[in-house]
Design a protein around this motif. Structure first.
Motif, short mmCIF file in Angstrom:
data_model
loop_
_atom_site.label_atom_id
_atom_site.label_comp_id
_atom_site.label_asym_id
_atom_site.label_seq_id
_atom_site.Cartn_x
_atom_site.Cartn_y
_atom_site.Cartn_z
N VAL A 13 -13.59 -1.82 43.30
CA VAL A 13 -12.26 -1.19 43.41
C VAL A 13 -11.59 -1.63 44.71
O VAL A 13 -10.41 -1.99 44.73
CB VAL A 13 -12.37 0.34 43.35
CG1 VAL A 13 -11.02 1.00 43.64
CG2 VAL A 13 -12.90 0.79 42.00
N ASP A 54 -9.80 7.04 48.88
CA ASP A 54 -10.26 7.58 47.59
C ASP A 54 -10.60 9.05 47.76
O ASP A 54 -11.19 9.46 48.76
CB ASP A 54 -11.50 6.80 47.13
CG ASP A 54 -12.05 7.31 45.81
OD1 ASP A 54 -11.27 7.83 44.99
OD2 ASP A 54 -13.27 7.19 45.60
N SER A 82 -6.78 8.76 43.32
CA SER A 82 -7.70 9.64 42.59
C SER A 82 -7.65 9.38 41.10
O SER A 82 -6.62 8.93 40.57
CB SER A 82 -7.33 11.11 42.85
OG SER A 82 -8.14 11.97 42.08
N VAL A 83 -8.76 9.66 40.44
CA VAL A 83 -8.79 9.60 38.97
C VAL A 83 -8.37 10.93 38.37
O VAL A 83 -8.18 11.05 37.17
CB VAL A 83 -10.21 9.25 38.45
CG1 VAL A 83 -10.61 7.86 38.90
CG2 VAL A 83 -11.23 10.29 38.89
N HIS A 84 -8.21 11.96 39.22
CA HIS A 84 -7.83 13.28 38.73
C HIS A 84 -6.32 13.39 38.56
O HIS A 84 -5.56 12.79 39.34
CB HIS A 84 -8.31 14.36 39.71
CG HIS A 84 -9.80 14.37 39.88
ND1 HIS A 84 -10.66 14.82 38.91
CD2 HIS A 84 -10.58 13.97 40.92
CE1 HIS A 84 -11.91 14.71 39.33
NE2 HIS A 84 -11.88 14.19 40.55
N HIS A 103 -2.33 8.18 41.23
CA HIS A 103 -3.41 8.17 40.25
C HIS A 103 -3.93 6.74 40.13
O HIS A 103 -3.15 5.78 40.08
CB HIS A 103 -2.90 8.66 38.90
CG HIS A 103 -4.00 9.00 37.94
ND1 HIS A 103 -4.70 8.03 37.25
CD2 HIS A 103 -4.53 10.20 37.57
CE1 HIS A 103 -5.61 8.62 36.49
NE2 HIS A 103 -5.53 9.92 36.67
N LYS A 104 -5.25 6.58 40.08
CA LYS A 104 -5.84 5.24 40.09
C LYS A 104 -5.39 4.39 38.90
O LYS A 104 -5.26 3.17 39.01
CB LYS A 104 -7.36 5.33 40.12
CG LYS A 104 -7.92 5.55 41.51
CD LYS A 104 -9.43 5.35 41.54
CE LYS A 104 -9.95 5.40 42.97
NZ LYS A 104 -11.41 5.19 43.04
N GLU A 105 -5.15 5.03 37.76
CA GLU A 105 -4.71 4.26 36.60
C GLU A 105 -3.34 3.63 36.84
O GLU A 105 -3.00 2.61 36.26
CB GLU A 105 -4.67 5.15 35.35
CG GLU A 105 -6.04 5.52 34.81
CD GLU A 105 -5.95 6.30 33.52
OE1 GLU A 105 -4.81 6.59 33.08
OE2 GLU A 105 -7.01 6.61 32.94
N LYS A 106 -2.55 4.27 37.71
CA LYS A 106 -1.20 3.77 37.98
C LYS A 106 -1.14 2.94 39.26
O LYS A 106 -0.09 2.38 39.60
CB LYS A 106 -0.22 4.94 38.11
CG LYS A 106 -0.14 5.82 36.86
CD LYS A 106 0.77 7.02 37.09
CE LYS A 106 0.83 7.91 35.87
NZ LYS A 106 1.67 9.12 36.10
N ASP A 109 0.40 -0.65 39.56
CA ASP A 109 1.85 -0.71 39.49
C ASP A 109 2.54 -0.01 40.67
O ASP A 109 3.63 -0.42 41.08
CB ASP A 109 2.35 -0.06 38.19
CG ASP A 109 1.85 -0.79 36.95
OD1 ASP A 109 1.81 -2.03 36.98
OD2 ASP A 109 1.48 -0.12 35.97
N SER A 126 4.44 10.71 42.06
CA SER A 126 5.05 10.13 40.87
C SER A 126 6.32 10.90 40.52
O SER A 126 6.52 12.04 40.94
CB SER A 126 4.08 10.18 39.69
OG SER A 126 3.93 11.53 39.25
#
Length: 209
Positions: A13, A54, A82-84, A103-106, A109, A126
């Motif tokens: 990561v 993190d 965070s993944v939360h 958020h880690k998924e975002k 971007d 966000s």
């Protein structure tokens, strides 16, 4: 040049974020760490413009690291990854002094935009969370019993709501099973509940899972 320090316990990561940052003009990664102890050891002497941290760290919680950094470098912007879901933790962490939450998924971007914004002195969340905060200010929501919990207790409650066992929670937070059980007992007392099933029901009803 924006100098970035990255702390994440997963090397792959860190390398991924490092690549994104290094390929961007005007930014460079000047150091990295895998846990809170390494961050604090570097913080007293190193020169960073932003710390990318993190939330789930071994050995120490992100909140403990944030508090320590605030004491050492009160003006340093801290951007938490965070993944939360944001609604679970972001507002709590913003109140503790962080400058932004991604958020880690975002992150692929939004990371660069977030870094620029917090280094410039702003706060980053966000658009969805910003809208939720605005709506809560207009129509304040019921505070809920969970607001009486400490950050670590709140984390445990969310994990209980996700259906995780005491053993799983202990492993994820890098604490003992006995400590998790102590947190659970404190939560039951603070929230005037009786059983773990009550905690699970509360977490689900309040979307804390």
């Amino acid at each position: 040049m924006i100098r970035v320090f990255i702390c994440d316990d997963h090397a792959i990561v860190r390398k991924g974020f490092q690549r994104i940052i290094q390929e961007t003009a005007g930014m460079q990664v000047v150091g990295e760490a895998s846990n809170g102890h390494e961050v604090l050891a570097e913080a007293t002497t190193a020169e960073w413009d932003v710390l990318v941290l993190d939330m789930s760290l071994p050995c120490s919680s992100a909140l403990e690291v944030i508090k320590a950094i605030r004491g050492l470098r009160p003006k340093l912007p801290i951007l938490v990854l965070s993944v939360h879901p944001e609604e679970h933790y972001a507002i709590r962490l913003l109140k503790s002094g962080i400058a932004g939450y991604v958020h880690k998924e975002k992150a692929p971007d939004n990371l660069l935009e977030a870094i620029r914004k917090v280094v410039a002195g702003g706060k980053y969340v966000s658009a969805d969370l910003a809208e939720k905060i605005t709506l809560d200010l207009i129509t304040p929501a019921d505070t809920g019993r969970h607001n009486a919990l400490s950050h670590r207790e709140y984390s445990v409650l969310c994990m209980i709501g996700e259906g995780k066992s005491v053993t799983q929670i202990a492993a994820e937070l890098n604490i003992s099973v006995k400590t998790v059980s102590t947190y659970r007992s404190r939560m039951l007392e603070k929230m005037a509940l009786t059983t773990t099933a009550d905690l699970i029901r509360y977490a689900i009803e309040n979307k804390l899972h």
